[in-house]
Design an enzyme around this catalytic site. Structure first.
Site, PDB file in Angstrom:
ATOM      1  N   CYS A 170       0.834  -1.221   0.000  1.00  0.00           N
ATOM      2  CA  CYS A 170       0.000   0.000   0.000  1.00  0.00           C
ATOM      3  C   CYS A 170       0.864   1.265   0.000  1.00  0.00           C
ATOM      4  CB  CYS A 170      -0.929  -0.025   1.216  1.00  0.00           C
ATOM      5  SG  CYS A 170      -1.709   1.559   1.583  1.00  0.00           S
ATOM      6  N   CYS A 521     -11.077   4.029  -6.657  1.00  0.00           N
ATOM      7  CA  CYS A 521     -10.693   2.941  -5.744  1.00  0.00           C
ATOM      8  C   CYS A 521      -9.654   2.019  -6.364  1.00  0.00           C
ATOM      9  CB  CYS A 521     -11.943   2.151  -5.346  1.00  0.00           C
ATOM     10  SG  CYS A 521     -11.600   0.562  -4.561  1.00  0.00           S
ATOM     11  N   CYS A 524     -10.812  -1.624  -6.701  1.00  0.00           N
ATOM     12  CA  CYS A 524     -11.748  -1.783  -7.814  1.00  0.00           C
ATOM     13  C   CYS A 524     -10.991  -1.875  -9.141  1.00  0.00           C
ATOM     14  CB  CYS A 524     -12.734  -0.612  -7.862  1.00  0.00           C
ATOM     15  SG  CYS A 524     -13.656  -0.363  -6.324  1.00  0.00           S
TER      16      CYS A 524
END
Length: 610
Positions: A170, A521, A524
């Protein structure tokens, strides 16, 4: 002999520079460089860090004391600075486009490299030592890594701590890491530990704490968990956690202390107790901790003279409304008094009564004080500052008169500033209504009912009265936010919008799988190619199955499809369209297909055996 030669050479260099009129001044321990002496300084100091700055730059001003502090700690590596508003030649040479820009020269390097460390003295010193000292070893981490096996034991005896749930890949987590570590070093002095959990490995802990995105931070206070909604940089984390470490409810020892705590634009909550050793006090104290972001002025007292001044009895817990919202239609305070108060009961009382009959809804309090439905909001130029208070209050009184008529029907009312909620008004078609006052009713059903400007052209009180009658009769139409229906949507993966959702999903001849996504996102975006692959595979195999996607940021989803994170996936089989089944597994295609097979009605049917 070698040392003597080097000393003599340095003497000759300094002598030569002095002969040429080149000198190096210092400002708070930092060398001041100019177009004239820049190259000479580098020749004399081939390993150095140089800051390119502008005197008016706020970030430069903030860096200055830390930079000087670092210069004092680095004995062998000089720090220097260049005022780019004056020394324009050297600034152009190194293509300086922003302030401050820091560049590092190393004697063994080919040219400068960009400094990418922190902006405090400790980080600057550590960064330079790492670049120049072959024996440098970074200090051990202060952030504690926890696993399923170590978590409970570590957190069990901590009065307060902060836990980060992260994923190694991340980007936001990587950006947070150095700031989180710096905060951990400072907060260690205050016995506030910071910990981290790799939620991609410790999935059980991630599920236990409801982790749906990274990084997720949670405050643990004596084992009780609370959401962290503070800053993501070191100083902000430190300040926030030190504030969190203080009791949420302030001990008020005098009448003046109590009076000073009263807010001018929000409620003040005071608990009056005979002693701190009571069940009601414990419930009060815990309720204050649970509602820190919601209620900023919470205090308590056990002093008899304070109780007497406020005409309070022991175990009275009083919500005081600010003077700007006082009206003849409601009390100026509300009192809760139960000898054996329960936390949940007290929280309900606080939240149900924290807004006056007609208070101001803002972005800050909308999610806490104005969640009850149905809610009637009147938008106009709301401003309680001295200059505009009279006009604001004039229109609020008009709303109060209507609110008083409907309070027995459980309607909540509020006013809100039209500029603050301009985007929300645009989304329901009222952005250019031309009305001085716009009204939106947020219904029990989760839908929004805007007052149509074409139907009402009177004064606010007349319009609001007529609109409320229409709402009560059920004749008002809700606004549904929707993108245009796609013109060409013949691919295997259907694109749904609010206006075609029912037609496609509610077709009882087919089962439907819907992904609710947000364009921004990352999860997504990663899932999209796999989802398209699955749709292409099943297009011919399962003609009675629809796979679709729905942009939940640009369209209103039906009430039965609750979207609380992205992506959210629902399966709506035939016969259960109003009770869709939420998919909670991972995003592996095999698992997703097994989920559909398990719940399918019209699709995945076995052929009759001969």
């Amino acid at each position: 002999m070698l040392i003597q030669f080097l000393v003599f050479s340095l003497f000759l260099l300094n002598f030569s520079l002095a002969e040429e009129g080149i000198t190096f001044e210092k400002d708070e321990g930092v060398y001041v460089l100019t177009d004239k002496n820049f190259d000479a300084f580098l020749e004399q100091n081939p390993t150095t860090l140089i800051e390119f700055y502008a005197p008016w730059c706020g970030h430069c001003k903030q860096l200055a004391p830390e930079y000087s502090k670092a210069a004092g700690q680095l004995k062998d590596i000089p720090l220097a600075k260049v005022d780019c508003t004056v020394e324009t030649e050297v600034s152009k040479r190194f293509d300086i486009k922003g302030y401050p820009t820091l560049k590092f020269w190393h004697k063994d390097g080919d040219g400068p490299s960009d400094y990418d460390g922190g902006r405090d003295a400790e980080s600057i010193v550590a960064w330079i030592n790492q670049k120049t000292d072959p024996n440098y070893k970074p200090p051990p981490e202060e952030v504690v890594s926890l696993t399923v096996e170590t978590f409970e034991e570590f957190v069990s005896d901590k009065p307060i701590m902060l836990v980060e749930f992260y994923a190694p890949w991340c980007g936001h987590c990587k950006k947070l890491t150095p700031e989180y570590e710096k905060a951990a070093r400072k907060l260690k002095e205050h016995n506030i530990p910071l910990a981290k959990v790799d939620a991609t490995v410790e999935k059980r802990l991630g599920d236990q704490f409801g982790v749906q995105g990274y990084p997720t931070l949670k405050i643990l206070r004596n084992g009780q968990r609370y959401d962290y909604d503070g800053p993501r940089e070191a100083e902000g984390i430190i300040k926030y956690m030190l504030e969190q470490a203080r009791p949420a409810a302030k001990h008020l020892k005098t009448i003046k202390e109590a009076q000073r705590m009263f807010l001018k634009d929000d409620v003040t909550i005071i608990g009056f107790f005979a002693t701190e050793d009571s069940r009601s006090f414990e419930a009060f104290k815990e309720s204050a901790e649970k509602t820190r972001p919601e209620f900023k002025a919470v205090g308590y007292t056990t002093e008899p003279e304070v109780l007497k001044h406020f005409k309070a009895k022991p175990n009275d817990i009083v919500i005081f409304y600010p003077e700007i919202y006082w009206s003849k239609n409601e009390p100026r305070s509300r009192t809760y008094n139960k000898e054996k108060a329960e936390i949940e009961d007290l929280l309900v009382f606080w939240r149900d009564n924290s807004a006056p009959l007609v208070g101001q809804m803002t972005r800050m309090n909308a999610a806490t004080k104005y969640t009850k439905r149905p809610l009637v909001v009147v938008y106009y130029n709301v401003d309680f500052s001295v200059q505009y208070r009279e006009g604001t209050e004039y229109w609020r009184q008009k709303v109060l008169a209507i609110a008083n008529k409907y309070k027995d029907q459980k309607y909540k009312f509020a006013i809100a500033d039209e500029e603050e909620f301009a985007q929300e008004l645009t989304e329901v078609g009222l952005g250019d209504s031309g009305l001085e006052h716009n009204v939106v009713v947020f219904g029990y059903d989760g839908k929004k009912y805007p007052m149509n400007p074409d139907e009402f052209d009177g004064e606010l009180d007349e319009n609001l009265e007529a609109f409320m009658k229409k709402i009560n009769s059920g004749k008002a139409k809700p606004h549904v936010k929707s993108q245009p229906v796609p013109k060409d949507d013949k691919g295997p993966l259907k694109t749904l919008v609010a206006s075609n959702f029912a037609k496609i999903v509610n077709d009882e001849s087919k089962d439907a799988l819907i992904e609710f996504y947000a364009p921004w996102c990352g999860h997504c975006k990663s899932f999209e190619p796999k989802y398209k692959q699955l749709a292409a595979k099943l297009q011919k195999e399962q003609p009675n199955l629809v796979l679709a996607k729905f942009d939940a940021t640009a369209n209103d989803a039906p009430e039965s499809f609750k979207v609380e994170g992205f992506p959210t996936i629902y399966f709506a089989p035939s016969g259960k369209k109003t009770e869709p089944i939420k998919y909670t597994g991972n995003r592996d295609l095999a698992d997703l297909e097994n989920f559909m097979k398990k719940h399918a009605v019209k699709s995945y049917q076995k052929k009759d055996e001969l």
